[in-house]
Design a protein around this motif. Structure first.
Motif, mmCIF file in Angstrom:
data_model
loop_
_atom_site.group_PDB
_atom_site.id
_atom_site.type_symbol
_atom_site.label_atom_id
_atom_site.label_comp_id
_atom_site.label_asym_id
_atom_site.label_seq_id
_atom_site.Cartn_x
_atom_site.Cartn_y
_atom_site.Cartn_z
ATOM 1 N N GLU A 1 -23.309 21.922 35.898
ATOM 2 C CA GLU A 1 -24.751 22.068 35.752
ATOM 3 C C GLU A 1 -25.328 21.111 36.785
ATOM 4 O OE1 GLU A 1 -26.325 21.561 31.784
ATOM 5 O OE2 GLU A 1 -24.518 22.478 30.924
ATOM 6 N N PRO A 2 -25.813 21.626 37.918
ATOM 7 C CA PRO A 2 -26.269 20.742 39.000
ATOM 8 C C PRO A 2 -27.190 19.635 38.507
ATOM 9 C CG PRO A 2 -26.310 23.018 39.721
ATOM 10 C CD PRO A 2 -26.014 23.040 38.240
ATOM 11 N N LEU A 3 -26.905 18.429 38.964
ATOM 12 C CA LEU A 3 -27.631 17.199 38.640
ATOM 13 C C LEU A 3 -27.481 16.780 37.180
ATOM 14 C CD1 LEU A 3 -30.964 17.736 40.610
ATOM 15 C CD2 LEU A 3 -28.931 16.482 41.351
ATOM 16 N N ARG A 4 -26.607 17.479 36.405
ATOM 17 C CA ARG A 4 -26.498 17.153 34.987
ATOM 18 C C ARG A 4 -25.065 17.003 34.486
ATOM 19 N NH1 ARG A 4 -30.754 16.687 32.311
ATOM 20 N NH2 ARG A 4 -29.754 16.981 30.304
ATOM 21 N N LEU A 5 -24.140 17.865 34.904
ATOM 22 C CA LEU A 5 -22.812 17.888 34.284
ATOM 23 C C LEU A 5 -21.730 18.319 35.264
ATOM 24 C CD1 LEU A 5 -20.957 17.947 31.651
ATOM 25 C CD2 LEU A 5 -21.498 20.400 31.599
ATOM 26 N N ILE A 6 -20.617 17.598 35.219
ATOM 27 C CA ILE A 6 -19.369 18.020 35.856
ATOM 28 C C ILE A 6 -18.300 17.942 34.772
ATOM 29 C CG2 ILE A 6 -17.592 17.510 37.585
ATOM 30 C CD1 ILE A 6 -19.831 16.276 39.312
ATOM 31 N N HIS A 7 -17.643 19.063 34.534
ATOM 32 C CA HIS A 7 -16.565 19.144 33.536
ATOM 33 C C HIS A 7 -15.300 19.520 34.284
ATOM 34 C CE1 HIS A 7 -14.753 21.678 29.986
ATOM 35 N NE2 HIS A 7 -14.002 20.638 30.294
ATOM 36 N N GLU A 8 -14.293 18.660 34.172
ATOM 37 C CA GLU A 8 -13.020 18.929 34.833
ATOM 38 C C GLU A 8 -11.913 18.996 33.791
ATOM 39 O OE1 GLU A 8 -12.952 15.716 37.704
ATOM 40 O OE2 GLU A 8 -11.957 14.400 36.283
ATOM 41 N N HIS A 9 -10.889 19.770 34.121
ATOM 42 C CA HIS A 9 -9.790 20.010 33.185
ATOM 43 C C HIS A 9 -8.459 19.887 33.910
ATOM 44 C CE1 HIS A 9 -7.505 21.807 29.920
ATOM 45 N NE2 HIS A 9 -6.894 22.528 30.839
ATOM 46 N N SER A 10 -7.460 19.397 33.182
ATOM 47 C CA SER A 10 -6.092 19.342 33.685
ATOM 48 C C SER A 10 -5.143 19.722 32.568
ATOM 49 C CB SER A 10 -5.752 17.939 34.192
ATOM 50 O OG SER A 10 -4.375 17.883 34.524
ATOM 51 N N ASP A 11 -4.242 20.654 32.865
ATOM 52 C CA ASP A 11 -3.183 20.980 31.914
ATOM 53 C C ASP A 11 -2.064 19.956 31.989
ATOM 54 O OD1 ASP A 11 -4.323 23.260 30.784
ATOM 55 O OD2 ASP A 11 -3.549 24.550 32.378
ATOM 56 N N SER A 12 -1.936 19.277 33.139
ATOM 57 C CA SER A 12 -0.851 18.320 33.342
ATOM 58 C C SER A 12 -0.843 17.235 32.271
ATOM 59 C CB SER A 12 -0.961 17.654 34.713
ATOM 60 O OG SER A 12 -1.036 18.606 35.739
ATOM 61 N N TRP A 13 -2.029 16.701 31.942
ATOM 62 C CA TRP A 13 -2.143 15.652 30.930
ATOM 63 C C TRP A 13 -2.916 16.143 29.722
ATOM 64 C CZ3 TRP A 13 -3.941 10.858 34.200
ATOM 65 C CH2 TRP A 13 -2.914 10.491 35.070
ATOM 66 N N SER A 14 -3.155 17.447 29.640
ATOM 67 C CA SER A 14 -3.976 17.982 28.566
ATOM 68 C C SER A 14 -5.259 17.152 28.473
ATOM 69 C CB SER A 14 -3.220 17.964 27.235
ATOM 70 O OG SER A 14 -3.981 18.622 26.251
ATOM 71 N N MET A 15 -6.121 17.288 29.501
ATOM 72 C CA MET A 15 -7.285 16.426 29.650
ATOM 73 C C MET A 15 -8.524 17.235 29.969
ATOM 74 S SD MET A 15 -8.008 13.882 32.804
ATOM 75 C CE MET A 15 -8.435 15.285 33.829
ATOM 76 N N ASP A 16 -9.638 16.851 29.352
ATOM 77 C CA ASP A 16 -10.964 17.340 29.712
ATOM 78 C C ASP A 16 -11.861 16.138 29.899
ATOM 79 O OD1 ASP A 16 -11.439 20.409 29.567
ATOM 80 O OD2 ASP A 16 -10.061 19.972 27.903
ATOM 81 N N ASN A 17 -12.453 16.024 31.089
ATOM 82 C CA ASN A 17 -13.404 14.953 31.393
ATOM 83 C C ASN A 17 -14.780 15.563 31.582
ATOM 84 O OD1 ASN A 17 -11.424 12.973 31.436
ATOM 85 N ND2 ASN A 17 -11.126 13.094 33.642
ATOM 86 N N TYR A 18 -15.780 14.880 31.048
ATOM 87 C CA TYR A 18 -17.173 15.297 31.190
ATOM 88 C C TYR A 18 -17.955 14.137 31.795
ATOM 89 C CZ TYR A 18 -15.727 18.838 27.828
ATOM 90 O OH TYR A 18 -15.060 19.854 27.196
ATOM 91 N N PHE A 19 -18.606 14.398 32.923
ATOM 92 C CA PHE A 19 -19.491 13.426 33.551
ATOM 93 C C PHE A 19 -20.907 13.968 33.392
ATOM 94 C CE2 PHE A 19 -15.451 13.252 35.734
ATOM 95 C CZ PHE A 19 -15.198 11.904 35.847
ATOM 96 N N ARG A 20 -21.729 13.248 32.637
ATOM 97 C CA ARG A 20 -23.107 13.681 32.418
ATOM 98 C C ARG A 20 -24.047 12.726 33.143
ATOM 99 N NH1 ARG A 20 -20.478 15.156 27.774
ATOM 100 N NH2 ARG A 20 -20.798 17.318 27.159
ATOM 101 N N PHE A 21 -25.060 13.294 33.775
ATOM 102 C CA PHE A 21 -26.056 12.541 34.520
ATOM 103 C C PHE A 21 -27.409 12.871 33.898
ATOM 104 C CE2 PHE A 21 -22.438 13.584 37.080
ATOM 105 C CZ PHE A 21 -22.151 12.436 37.791
ATOM 106 N N GLU A 22 -28.055 11.870 33.269
ATOM 107 C CA GLU A 22 -29.289 12.103 32.539
ATOM 108 C C GLU A 22 -30.395 11.230 33.110
ATOM 109 O OE1 GLU A 22 -28.325 11.219 28.455
ATOM 110 O OE2 GLU A 22 -26.668 12.681 28.434
ATOM 111 N N PRO A 23 -31.488 11.858 33.584
ATOM 112 C CA PRO A 23 -32.615 11.054 34.066
ATOM 113 C C PRO A 23 -33.099 10.123 32.959
ATOM 114 C CG PRO A 23 -32.926 13.375 34.603
ATOM 115 C CD PRO A 23 -31.741 13.298 33.686
#
Length: 148
Positions: free
Chosen positions: A71-93
């Motif tokens: 979600e531009p300027l708001r969210l980057i969600h990345e996933h990896s099966d290698s470590w069974s990982m989901d990372n969420y980077f949220r950017f909130e004004p």
């Protein structure tokens, strides 16, 4: 599965903070143990992949990561099966600043020795994440363009 959530306030507008994070040439400056390579595209596009590696007590760990939601300027969600990982980077004004929220759900690979899994426990991950965010904040604030 482990879960962590950390946040920090960056004294810069969300547009600057987003752009600073998406410039992967900055990552080495605030991810002290991470090495990132083989980017298939920019990290603000769904489908981009990259390889993340790190050494812990001489043991190398590597994972393939894919950007699965943007979600531009708001969210980057990345996933990896290698470590069974989901990372969420949220950017909130937050007024003239930006609140950056990092959340992660992960499970260490079964291929890792037990002592590495014990060392990289939730407490270690939380401390490491706080240090990364503090470094990110300092660098992002230091590089805010001066108003003309």
């Amino acid at each position: 599965m482990q879960h962590i959530r950390e946040e920090i306030r960056v004294e810069a507008p969300v547009e600057h903070v987003w752009k600073f994070y998406c410039d992967t040439s900055n990552w080495a400056d605030f991810y002290p143990r991470g090495e990132f390579s083989e980017f298939s595209g920019p990290v603000d596009e769904v489908g981009t992949t990259y390889v993340q590696s790190m050494k812990l007590m001489g043991f190398e760990m590597s994972q393939n990561v894919e950007i699965v939601e943007i979600e531009p300027l708001r969210l980057i969600h990345e996933h990896s099966d290698s470590w069974s990982m989901d990372n969420y980077f949220r950017f909130e004004p937050d007024g003239d600043a930006t609140k950056v929220v990092f959340e992660s759900d992960w499970e260490m690979s079964g291929k890792l020795p037990g002592f590495i899994k014990d060392l990289a426990n939730k407490g270690w991950m939380e401390r490491n994440t706080r240090h990364i965010l503090a470094d990110f904040k300092a660098l992002a604030e230091a590089r805010v363009p001066a108003h003309v």
